[in-house]
Design a protein around this motif. Structure first.
Motif, PDB file in Angstrom:
ATOM      1  N   HIS A 123       5.640  24.327  16.420  1.00  0.00           N
ATOM      2  CA  HIS A 123       6.300  24.414  14.999  1.00  0.00           C
ATOM      3  C   HIS A 123       6.643  22.992  14.517  1.00  0.00           C
ATOM      4  CE1 HIS A 123       9.787  24.837  13.012  1.00  0.00           C
ATOM      5  NE2 HIS A 123       9.934  25.603  12.774  1.00  0.00           N
ATOM      6  N   ARG A 124       6.510  22.261  14.828  1.00  0.00           N
ATOM      7  CA  ARG A 124       7.361  20.973  14.423  1.00  0.00           C
ATOM      8  C   ARG A 124       5.552  20.002  13.796  1.00  0.00           C
ATOM      9  NH1 ARG A 124      10.124  16.212  14.913  1.00  0.00           N
ATOM     10  NH2 ARG A 124      12.319  18.014  14.712  1.00  0.00           N
ATOM     11  N   ALA A 125       4.432  20.913  14.513  1.00  0.00           N
ATOM     12  CA  ALA A 125       3.413  20.006  14.302  1.00  0.00           C
ATOM     13  C   ALA A 125       3.093  20.845  12.729  1.00  0.00           C
ATOM     14  CB  ALA A 125       2.264  20.260  15.257  1.00  0.00           C
ATOM     15  N   ALA A 126       3.121  21.958  12.828  1.00  0.00           N
ATOM     16  CA  ALA A 126       2.925  22.877  11.097  1.00  0.00           C
ATOM     17  C   ALA A 126       3.889  22.202  10.562  1.00  0.00           C
ATOM     18  CB  ALA A 126       3.730  24.437  11.455  1.00  0.00           C
ATOM     19  N   SER A 127       4.897  21.608  10.888  1.00  0.00           N
ATOM     20  CA  SER A 127       5.850  20.829   9.337  1.00  0.00           C
ATOM     21  C   SER A 127       5.161  20.032   9.219  1.00  0.00           C
ATOM     22  CB  SER A 127       7.213  20.665  10.392  1.00  0.00           C
ATOM     23  OG  SER A 127       7.792  19.753   9.264  1.00  0.00           O
ATOM     24  N   ASN A 128       5.194  18.358  10.457  1.00  0.00           N
ATOM     25  CA  ASN A 128       4.033  17.970   9.904  1.00  0.00           C
ATOM     26  C   ASN A 128       3.526  17.809   9.035  1.00  0.00           C
ATOM     27  OD1 ASN A 128       6.397  16.683  11.467  1.00  0.00           O
ATOM     28  ND2 ASN A 128       5.163  15.501  13.153  1.00  0.00           N
ATOM     29  N   TRP A 129       2.272  18.702   9.599  1.00  0.00           N
ATOM     30  CA  TRP A 129       1.075  18.603   8.569  1.00  0.00           C
ATOM     31  C   TRP A 129       1.291  18.603   7.550  1.00  0.00           C
ATOM     32  CZ3 TRP A 129      -2.970  15.550   9.760  1.00  0.00           C
ATOM     33  CH2 TRP A 129      -2.921  14.992  11.275  1.00  0.00           C
ATOM     34  N   TYR A 130       2.002  19.649   7.023  1.00  0.00           N
ATOM     35  CA  TYR A 130       2.846  20.213   6.001  1.00  0.00           C
ATOM     36  C   TYR A 130       2.202  19.119   4.626  1.00  0.00           C
ATOM     37  CZ  TYR A 130       3.445  23.599   2.031  1.00  0.00           C
ATOM     38  OH  TYR A 130       3.952  23.800   0.514  1.00  0.00           O
ATOM     39  N   LEU A 131       3.534  18.356   5.721  1.00  0.00           N
ATOM     40  CA  LEU A 131       3.963  16.949   4.782  1.00  0.00           C
ATOM     41  C   LEU A 131       3.413  16.437   4.966  1.00  0.00           C
ATOM     42  CD1 LEU A 131       7.823  17.265   6.631  1.00  0.00           C
ATOM     43  CD2 LEU A 131       7.232  18.091   4.353  1.00  0.00           C
ATOM     44  N   ILE A 132       2.630  15.769   5.642  1.00  0.00           N
ATOM     45  CA  ILE A 132       1.606  14.987   5.491  1.00  0.00           C
ATOM     46  C   ILE A 132       0.739  14.664   3.908  1.00  0.00           C
ATOM     47  CG2 ILE A 132      -0.438  13.809   6.843  1.00  0.00           C
ATOM     48  CD1 ILE A 132       0.837  13.555   9.222  1.00  0.00           C
ATOM     49  N   ARG A 133       0.211  16.680   4.169  1.00  0.00           N
ATOM     50  CA  ARG A 133      -0.625  16.743   2.845  1.00  0.00           C
ATOM     51  C   ARG A 133       0.317  16.104   2.183  1.00  0.00           C
ATOM     52  NH1 ARG A 133      -2.862  22.215   1.992  1.00  0.00           N
ATOM     53  NH2 ARG A 133      -0.636  22.939   2.098  1.00  0.00           N
ATOM     54  N   ALA A 134       1.658  16.340   1.856  1.00  0.00           N
ATOM     55  CA  ALA A 134       1.949  16.026   0.309  1.00  0.00           C
ATOM     56  C   ALA A 134       2.523  14.740   0.074  1.00  0.00           C
ATOM     57  CB  ALA A 134       3.964  16.881   0.791  1.00  0.00           C
ATOM     58  N   VAL A 135       2.812  13.811   1.018  1.00  0.00           N
ATOM     59  CA  VAL A 135       2.222  12.477   1.266  1.00  0.00           C
ATOM     60  C   VAL A 135       1.058  12.190   0.283  1.00  0.00           C
ATOM     61  CG1 VAL A 135       2.619  10.741   2.506  1.00  0.00           C
ATOM     62  CG2 VAL A 135       4.256  12.029   3.633  1.00  0.00           C
ATOM     63  N   GLN A 136      -0.052  12.593   1.151  1.00  0.00           N
ATOM     64  CA  GLN A 136      -1.592  11.868   0.674  1.00  0.00           C
ATOM     65  C   GLN A 136      -1.291  12.553  -0.274  1.00  0.00           C
ATOM     66  OE1 GLN A 136      -3.662  14.333   3.435  1.00  0.00           O
ATOM     67  NE2 GLN A 136      -3.886  12.050   5.075  1.00  0.00           N
ATOM     68  N   GLN A 137      -0.494  13.854  -1.427  1.00  0.00           N
ATOM     69  CA  GLN A 137      -1.094  13.395  -2.655  1.00  0.00           C
ATOM     70  C   GLN A 137      -0.209  12.907  -3.601  1.00  0.00           C
ATOM     71  OE1 GLN A 137       0.062  17.983  -2.831  1.00  0.00           O
ATOM     72  NE2 GLN A 137      -1.853  18.378  -1.651  1.00  0.00           N
ATOM     73  N   GLY A 138       1.383  12.059  -2.437  1.00  0.00           N
ATOM     74  CA  GLY A 138       2.179  10.898  -3.591  1.00  0.00           C
ATOM     75  C   GLY A 138       3.235  11.643  -3.877  1.00  0.00           C
ATOM     76  N   LEU A 139       3.946  12.948  -2.808  1.00  0.00           N
ATOM     77  CA  LEU A 139       4.669  13.336  -2.837  1.00  0.00           C
ATOM     78  C   LEU A 139       5.557  12.580  -2.101  1.00  0.00           C
ATOM     79  CD1 LEU A 139       3.308  16.662  -3.603  1.00  0.00           C
ATOM     80  CD2 LEU A 139       4.510  15.585  -5.716  1.00  0.00           C
ATOM     81  N   GLY A 140       7.507  13.016  -2.836  1.00  0.00           N
ATOM     82  CA  GLY A 140       8.472  12.397  -1.777  1.00  0.00           C
ATOM     83  C   GLY A 140       8.232  13.444  -0.748  1.00  0.00           C
TER      84      GLY A 140
END
Length: 281
Positions: A123-140
């Protein structure tokens, strides 16, 4: 829908800024900045795998995982980071020493993770990876760990605690809801009620000064978990509790996560246009 960007270290006077070969001093500055970035992301996410660190700090590097592995080993040898065993793999957390150093260097609030409860790793890994994608897109982003430790803009809204948040430059916030198993009907209804009462209406909910709740993203690690959540939204929509425009403010993402916490290919869509509307045709 388908970060905090750390400032670059200032180059010292006299350091070449053209295409000349990097000096030992240049490499040392970059190395120290990378070490600080790793410590900072560990403080923000709570725990990370080697792949996650590579994606956050060396996203464009050809040898990203090798560079992350070397840096994590050096930080572990220096007792700034602790490697913790998982059923199938290893995750890394800050040590107390690493947390103190990070606070001294950056002023950032940080705590050691030696006793950190790892919870449901998938569950936490799903959250982490989704947020990491956002970071890579330059989002907060606001991580699940930051929310759980009350370092986010809000911990609970309408009985729900976010599994993360993605924030655009204009302050519009996406509330992240991760699923990796069947949730009870009451819990699914809480998610539906959050959209019903707080998203897509005439007045947006302010989570913090300048931060507005705009959308919800459902991230599921398997199709069955996504079907259960979609069915609850479909029922509410059919009964008139959710408008078309409200359902259209809900994104969906099927993001498989292996037992070793490695992500598969993500499939992104919209709950109204890609799930509910085709089902009603």
């Amino acid at each position: 829908m388908n970060n905090t960007i750390f400032p670059q270290a200032a180059l010292p006077t006299g350091t070449p800024t053209d295409d000349s070969t990097p000096t030992t001093l240049d490499k040392r500055i970059v190395g120290e900045r990378n070490r600080t970035d790793v410590l900072t992301w560990l403080a923000r996410f709570g725990w990370l795998t080697n792949r996650m660190v590579a994606a956050l700090v060396w996203s464009d590097a050809a040898q990203a995982q090798a560079m992350a592995r070397r840096t994590l080993k050096a930080l572990t040898d220096d007792k700034l980071v602790i490697a913790r065993a998982m059923p199938k793999g290893t995750v890394y957390v800050l040590s107390a020493k690493g947390a103190r150093l990070l606070t001294e260097q950056t002023g950032m609030e940080a705590e050691g993770g030696n006793a950190l409860a790892l919870g449901n790793p998938v569950h936490r890994a799903a959250s982490n990876w989704y947020l990491i994608r956002a970071v890579q897109q330059g989002l907060g982003v606001v991580t699940e760990h930051e929310i759980a430790t009350e370092r986010g803009p809000c911990r609970v809204l309408k009985g729900k605690q976010a599994d993360g948040m993605v924030i655009a430059d204009n302050g519009r916030c996406v509330w992240l809801e991760c699923e990796n198993s069947q949730k009870s009907r009451p819990e699914r209804h809480k998610t539906v009620a959050l959209v019903q009462e707080c998203i897509g209406g005439e007045r947006q909910v302010e989570l913090a000064p300048g931060l507005w709740l705009a959308r919800l993203a459902l991230v599921a690690t398997n199709e069955q978990a996504l079907r259960w959540m979609a069915a609850s939204f479909q029922d509410a929509h059919r009964m008139g509790r959710l408008t078309d425009s409200q359902v259209a403010e809900v994104d969906v993402c099927l993001l498989p996560i292996s037992e070793s916490l490695v992500p598969g290919d993500a499939i992104d869509g919209n709950l109204y246009w890609d799930v509910l509307l085709p089902a009603s045709s």
